[in-house]
Motif scaffolding. Sequence first.
Motif, mmCIF file in Angstrom:
data_model
loop_
_atom_site.group_PDB
_atom_site.id
_atom_site.type_symbol
_atom_site.label_atom_id
_atom_site.label_comp_id
_atom_site.label_asym_id
_atom_site.label_seq_id
_atom_site.Cartn_x
_atom_site.Cartn_y
_atom_site.Cartn_z
ATOM 1 N N ALA A 285 0.824 -1.208 0.000
ATOM 2 C CA ALA A 285 0.000 0.000 0.000
ATOM 3 C C ALA A 285 0.857 1.257 0.000
ATOM 4 O O ALA A 285 0.599 2.203 -0.745
ATOM 5 N N ARG A 286 1.901 1.289 0.850
ATOM 6 C CA ARG A 286 2.755 2.482 0.912
ATOM 7 C C ARG A 286 3.424 2.766 -0.425
ATOM 8 O O ARG A 286 3.460 3.910 -0.895
ATOM 9 N N SER A 287 3.955 1.724 -1.058
ATOM 10 C CA SER A 287 4.651 1.937 -2.334
ATOM 11 C C SER A 287 3.667 2.352 -3.427
ATOM 12 O O SER A 287 3.991 3.189 -4.288
ATOM 13 N N THR A 288 2.460 1.809 -3.389
ATOM 14 C CA THR A 288 1.447 2.166 -4.391
ATOM 15 C C THR A 288 0.986 3.602 -4.210
ATOM 16 O O THR A 288 0.822 4.347 -5.182
ATOM 17 N N ILE A 289 0.771 4.004 -2.970
ATOM 18 C CA ILE A 289 0.350 5.382 -2.693
ATOM 19 C C ILE A 289 1.437 6.362 -3.114
ATOM 20 O O ILE A 289 1.151 7.418 -3.697
ATOM 21 N N ALA A 290 2.685 6.021 -2.840
ATOM 22 C CA ALA A 290 3.790 6.880 -3.283
ATOM 23 C C ALA A 290 3.818 6.986 -4.800
ATOM 24 O O ALA A 290 4.082 8.064 -5.359
ATOM 25 N N ALA A 291 3.537 5.878 -5.483
ATOM 26 C CA ALA A 291 3.515 5.893 -6.948
ATOM 27 C C ALA A 291 2.366 6.747 -7.478
ATOM 28 O O ALA A 291 2.508 7.458 -8.478
ATOM 29 N N SER B 133 -6.820 8.260 4.809
ATOM 30 C CA SER B 133 -5.887 9.050 5.597
ATOM 31 C C SER B 133 -4.478 8.984 5.027
ATOM 32 O O SER B 133 -3.781 10.008 4.922
ATOM 33 N N GLU B 134 -4.065 7.795 4.627
ATOM 34 C CA GLU B 134 -2.713 7.636 4.078
ATOM 35 C C GLU B 134 -2.566 8.349 2.736
ATOM 36 O O GLU B 134 -1.513 8.920 2.436
ATOM 37 N N ASP C 190 -2.217 12.051 3.590
ATOM 38 C CA ASP C 190 -0.914 12.331 4.190
ATOM 39 C C ASP C 190 0.210 12.295 3.156
ATOM 40 O O ASP C 190 1.215 13.013 3.307
ATOM 41 N N ALA C 191 0.042 11.486 2.124
ATOM 42 C CA ALA C 191 1.072 11.369 1.085
ATOM 43 C C ALA C 191 0.979 12.465 0.031
ATOM 44 O O ALA C 191 1.809 12.526 -0.878
ATOM 45 N N GLY C 192 -0.036 13.317 0.148
ATOM 46 C CA GLY C 192 -0.176 14.399 -0.822
ATOM 47 C C GLY C 192 -0.851 13.992 -2.113
ATOM 48 O O GLY C 192 -0.772 14.717 -3.114
ATOM 49 N N VAL C 193 -1.534 12.850 -2.115
ATOM 50 C CA VAL C 193 -2.274 12.433 -3.308
ATOM 51 C C VAL C 193 -3.483 13.358 -3.479
ATOM 52 O O VAL C 193 -4.109 13.783 -2.507
ATOM 53 N N SER C 194 -3.803 13.674 -4.727
ATOM 54 C CA SER C 194 -4.956 14.526 -5.032
ATOM 55 C C SER C 194 -6.238 13.729 -4.802
ATOM 56 O O SER C 194 -6.560 12.828 -5.585
ATOM 57 N N VAL C 195 -6.963 14.052 -3.746
ATOM 58 C CA VAL C 195 -8.138 13.278 -3.334
ATOM 59 C C VAL C 195 -9.401 14.111 -3.501
ATOM 60 O O VAL C 195 -9.426 15.301 -3.174
ATOM 61 N N MET C 196 -10.447 13.483 -4.015
ATOM 62 C CA MET C 196 -11.776 14.077 -4.123
ATOM 63 C C MET C 196 -12.786 13.110 -3.517
ATOM 64 O O MET C 196 -12.467 11.946 -3.289
ATOM 65 N N PHE C 197 -14.010 13.586 -3.295
ATOM 66 C CA PHE C 197 -15.061 12.745 -2.724
ATOM 67 C C PHE C 197 -16.249 12.706 -3.672
ATOM 68 O O PHE C 197 -16.803 13.750 -4.026
ATOM 69 N N GLY C 198 -16.644 11.495 -4.077
ATOM 70 C CA GLY C 198 -17.727 11.349 -5.039
ATOM 71 C C GLY C 198 -18.988 10.787 -4.419
ATOM 72 O O GLY C 198 -18.948 9.967 -3.491
#
Length: 406
Positions: free
Chosen positions: A262-268, A289-290, A293-301
């Motif tokens: 999960a960590r490596s995928t989120i970083a990718a 949450s992760e 925290d990793a700075g991924v561009s998140v939206m809510f649908g």
Amino acid sequence: METHSYVDVVIRNARLADTEGIVDILIHDGRIASIVKSTKTKGSVEIDAHEGLVTSGLVEPHTHLDKALTADRVPAGSIGDLGTRRGLEMAIRATRDIKRTFTVEDVRERAIRAALMASRAGTTALRTHVDVDPIVGLAGIRGVLEAREVCAGLIDIQIVAFPQEGLFCSAGAVDLMREAIKLGADAVGGAPALDDRPQDHVRAVFDLAAEFGLPVDMHVDESDRREDFTLPFVIEAARERRVPNVTVAHISSLSVQTDDVARSTIAALADADVNVVVNPIIVKITRLSELLDAGVSVMFGSDNLRDPFYPLGAANPLGSAIFACQIAALGTPQDLRRVFDAVTINAARMLGFPSLLGVVEGAVADLAVFPSATPEEVVLDQQSPLFVLKGGRVVAMRLAAGSRPE
């Protein structure tokens, strides 16, 4: 500096997300002309915000207008339970049955009703996935295109051509996708799990996007099984193909991968600048949450709206956001502010709505006036806006207590 003596709209006694004190907002020719501490300038329309928060319009990044408001057409007991894989499969089967009856007029009218629900909630822009397959043909796309035209002054609508029945297991699906794009779809959708060849499905979606110069927006890994994990293929394609913008929705199976995977995928995801839409109503919520925290561009649908997949919903991104917070145990002031940003200007930027620049001078006046005083309270209070403005024109307002719509 204030230069107008008379403008179209003045919003008085307003709070802004990152500005101390109370301000007045002057709107002229559809844009924010000035933001000042106080003004004597008159407006053709005068709005009192009562010290509530004025924000850029909400953005709905993932819904299905073509299927919206059809739950009443499904036999009792056939509504899918999206907390299980079996429930998801039930909903797909039920949808196949009712799609055979869809007409352009039917889709158009329901899509308009759903878009108006979203507008009243404060949404000024949305993206909808629309089924394109041998069952429904192009009726869904044509109906939503007509609804988009009708609603043009109320809400901006982006359309994703979505191959609900797969690309390779449905004869003629790729050709139908091309026709849908030529009719006016804004992005290319997909769902690798719908085909026996998920990697080929991903490649085909990105090929279509590259062919037409469009973004990609895919349903990915709507599952709570570790083996259903096509997200790495999508990330690889995003890195290789360089399409304008890539968004993935759901990514539920990320939640059951090992922590290392999960960590490596989120970083990718963050490195490839892939947007993620979290849809909390389905199967299992991803690692929200992760991702944040990793700075991924998140939206809510909102995803589905009163259809065979989900009989509830109010076309409100704030409702999706607070539901996600409840499931993921997010509630600090920092969490709530990130959630607020995700349903407003961040989502607009991610989906490429260039007009939604926030509440700043010169920006298009696509605004919502909330009774709550801060971004965090807007998320917590879940109150509908007092006013919604699209291009500087009031398009929705909350009725006074005891009044009825005319």
